[in-house]
Write a protein that holds these residues in place. Sequence first.
Motif, short mmCIF file in Angstrom:
data_model
loop_
_atom_site.label_atom_id
_atom_site.label_comp_id
_atom_site.label_asym_id
_atom_site.label_seq_id
_atom_site.Cartn_x
_atom_site.Cartn_y
_atom_site.Cartn_z
N VAL A 60 87.37 51.93 39.42
CA VAL A 60 85.96 51.83 39.80
C VAL A 60 85.11 52.60 38.79
CG1 VAL A 60 86.09 53.82 41.37
CG2 VAL A 60 84.31 52.11 41.70
N THR A 61 83.94 52.07 38.50
CA THR A 61 82.99 52.77 37.65
C THR A 61 81.59 52.50 38.16
OG1 THR A 61 82.41 53.26 35.36
CG2 THR A 61 82.68 50.93 35.94
N LEU A 62 80.68 53.32 37.75
CA LEU A 62 79.29 53.26 38.19
C LEU A 62 78.41 53.24 36.95
CD1 LEU A 62 77.63 53.70 40.91
CD2 LEU A 62 77.55 56.11 40.24
N ASP A 63 77.43 52.32 36.91
CA ASP A 63 76.54 52.32 35.75
C ASP A 63 75.30 53.18 36.02
OD1 ASP A 63 74.64 50.76 37.14
OD2 ASP A 63 75.17 48.90 36.11
N ASN A 64 74.43 53.29 35.05
CA ASN A 64 73.24 54.14 35.17
C ASN A 64 72.23 53.64 36.19
OD1 ASN A 64 74.24 55.89 33.25
ND2 ASN A 64 73.23 54.83 31.55
#
Length: 184
Positions: free
Chosen positions: A173-177
Amino acid sequence: MSLSTQLIDSNSVGYSTFQSNSQRCVVNDGGIFKIHVHSTSGGTFNNQIWYLQRSIDDGRTFTTVYSNTTYDYVPCLETDSSSNLYLIYTFDATNAKFLKFSNTNYIDPSIITNIPIILSSKFCMTLDDTNNKIYYFNSRGYLTMLNKSGAITTTETQITQAGAIASNMYPSVTLDNNGNVYYA
């Protein structure tokens, strides 16, 4: 820039950071924090002792600040802009544990939340510091959301499922700005 290595635990097991697609090391104003499985009991995955360790001398030495037993693999680790630490790990066959360590006490968790789960040995999490959200996913396609105070805001919601010939094995999982969450 120079790169050096540091022996941290000469007695750890070979899979001490198993499931390494989740974060195992963070840096904040309190130091460098890392987490790994130190040992296992009986040669099984179901009783592993893990260490949360801290360095305040730029990684030259690490001190164990917290230790516990996990049902299977090493916890996920995150930090926020206030230097608090957040961990989630599988506690037993039906529960995960959320731990928050405040930036004034990295030895005793300030918050512990029990998270009912569908057992999955592989899991990941990410912290959305701006929106006060923690996303916890498992390899069976389930999402649980918490806030930074450990309150569960969304119980296990299935967002993906196994197909006829493939399924998710190692979730990431990753989160963008912009606050968009990407799960694979």
